[in-house]
Write a protein that holds these residues in place. Sequence first.
Motif, PDB file in Angstrom:
ATOM      1  N   THR A 122      34.784  12.821 -34.104  1.00  0.00           N
ATOM      2  CA  THR A 122      33.835  12.462 -33.053  1.00  0.00           C
ATOM      3  C   THR A 122      32.975  13.664 -32.696  1.00  0.00           C
ATOM      4  O   THR A 122      33.280  14.803 -33.071  1.00  0.00           O
ATOM      5  N   ASP A 142      31.526  10.291 -36.355  1.00  0.00           N
ATOM      6  CA  ASP A 142      31.646   8.869 -36.052  1.00  0.00           C
ATOM      7  C   ASP A 142      30.981   8.565 -34.715  1.00  0.00           C
ATOM      8  O   ASP A 142      30.931   9.418 -33.811  1.00  0.00           O
ATOM      9  N   ASP A 143      30.474   7.337 -34.583  1.00  0.00           N
ATOM     10  CA  ASP A 143      29.871   6.859 -33.324  1.00  0.00           C
ATOM     11  C   ASP A 143      28.788   7.805 -32.830  1.00  0.00           C
ATOM     12  O   ASP A 143      28.675   8.074 -31.623  1.00  0.00           O
ATOM     13  N   THR A 167      26.636   8.505 -29.008  1.00  0.00           N
ATOM     14  CA  THR A 167      27.319   8.064 -27.783  1.00  0.00           C
ATOM     15  C   THR A 167      28.046   9.205 -27.094  1.00  0.00           C
ATOM     16  O   THR A 167      28.572   9.021 -26.007  1.00  0.00           O
ATOM     17  N   ASP A 195      26.257   4.551 -34.235  1.00  0.00           N
ATOM     18  CA  ASP A 195      27.163   3.687 -33.491  1.00  0.00           C
ATOM     19  C   ASP A 195      26.665   2.236 -33.462  1.00  0.00           C
ATOM     20  O   ASP A 195      25.455   1.966 -33.408  1.00  0.00           O
ATOM     21  N   ARG A 196      27.627   1.314 -33.466  1.00  0.00           N
ATOM     22  CA  ARG A 196      27.313  -0.113 -33.499  1.00  0.00           C
ATOM     23  C   ARG A 196      26.516  -0.581 -32.285  1.00  0.00           C
ATOM     24  O   ARG A 196      25.814  -1.605 -32.347  1.00  0.00           O
ATOM     25  N   SER A 197      26.619   0.132 -31.158  1.00  0.00           N
ATOM     26  CA  SER A 197      25.876  -0.284 -29.958  1.00  0.00           C
ATOM     27  C   SER A 197      24.370  -0.244 -30.195  1.00  0.00           C
ATOM     28  O   SER A 197      23.621  -1.059 -29.642  1.00  0.00           O
ATOM     29  N   GLU A 236      27.044   1.365 -38.538  1.00  0.00           N
ATOM     30  CA  GLU A 236      28.245   0.565 -38.264  1.00  0.00           C
ATOM     31  C   GLU A 236      27.851  -0.748 -37.587  1.00  0.00           C
ATOM     32  O   GLU A 236      26.827  -0.833 -36.907  1.00  0.00           O
TER      33      GLU A 236
END
Length: 524
Positions: free
Chosen positions: A394, A421-422, A425, A444-446, A478
Amino acid sequence: MMESYIHNYKRKRVWMLLVFIVFLPAVFEEIISSFLDLDFQNDIWYEVIDTSIMLLFATPIFIHMIRENDRTAVHLQQQLQEKKKIQQKLTLSNIELEYNATHDFLTGLPNRYKLFQVLSRMVKERHELAVLFLDLDRFKTINDSMGHLSGDQFIKLVSIRLKQAIPLGAQVFRHGGDEFVILSELPNCRSTEIADAVCDAFQQPFSINGTLLYSSVSIGISHMPEHGTDEVTLLKNADRAMYRAKDQGGGTFNIFSNGTDEYEKKQLMLENDLRNALETEQLIVHYQPVVDLSTGRLKSFEALVRWEHPELGLVPPGEFIPVAERSGLINDIGTRVLESSCRQVRRWHSANEQIGLAVNVSIRQFRNPHFPNLVKDVLEITQFPAHLLILEITESMMQDDSESVRIIEEIRTLGVKLAIDDFGTGYSSLSKLGFLPIDYLKIDRSFITEMLIHAPIQSIIQTIIDMGRNLDMELIAEGIEEEGQSLLLAECGCQFGQGYLFSKPLSAEEIEMTYSLSTLVKVK
């Protein structure tokens, strides 16, 4: 000491008066009368001689006593002034000792000892009282990644912001570490207003040495008399409600209820069962494909742990991973996932030797100084090619402290690749991103979820892609679920993607069937 001095002086003065005013004049008068053989017809001359002799002895004595009185008065005055100064110093020292004993050295807030004093008094004097137990979300990540000095500075800034956020009628205490307690004398119904104000206070970032840190707070609330009538029970129930808020994702508050007991029992049961799951092979690994967005070809798999509970069925990761983090079991789980997934994908290499593997790394694993050696051992045991292994960390793990840099460099020395990752965020410092050997950025998927709905999100995604490519990093998106998302990401320059559009996470058996890998020969 002063009283003894005064007593001795009085006794000395009495003896001087007796000797020089009574005894010596009488003796001297007898000596003179005998020696001179005085014989006066008028008695008044005897009185004159008596008076003269007495004055002869008394005058110097009185002069001496007057001077002694002056010196004594001055001495006493000095003693009184010195005593006053000593009393003032003692008073200040007592005040300082009392303050230090009841206040936190770092923040200046009343400490845990003072909290129990005030809370004990309040429960006796009041009919209503609200206790808010606060715990900072992700503080350990900040402390570990940026160092303890920055962590202390962060705690100071938090304490200032808390004092500014709470209303009159409430006071904040530092309970210890990253925990704070607010006592409210306002009506209990207003405790949620205080909690909302505190949560809002964390919307703005904290600036530490030029780095902006975003954090949040989890709050548990207990009310007197509904949730307890003594200080220990009120604090305990507020603490328990806080953990419920933290498990809900943090950044919120939770009021204690009887349901909290059931929730805690479930968490304890999950922890016990999770320990048993490690021993009985209940934890399995599912694999989600990562594909090339321009060709649709398979690039790699991301290993995702799943728990097949004998009674509860498939337990979602969102439920048991936080339990594993709190209990410390995440290290054993992470090692198990890394080794088993390396073995499995290594078997698949006989059909496609270019298949990569991505494995998530927890902060506890990453901060273990022996983690690079553990990765090396797994690669040797499983014979997995290091260049095909991607460890996903992260943003908080890549802060520029010496330990993080050392671990990253040792992992890269093995030939293993690293992905953030991500991304987008967390609170990474972009100025440091280019100096660390990172191979992939995972969007990130958001962002992906909103990209077809809100045009500004597309601009953010394009910025992340451009930045990654300029830093020679490859991009992985993602949570792709729609064809339009995949096409737009490819147009923006994102190379790879994963999500339900391509495949949900599958078991090893399902992967073999789907991707025609079932005829592979197992590698010892």
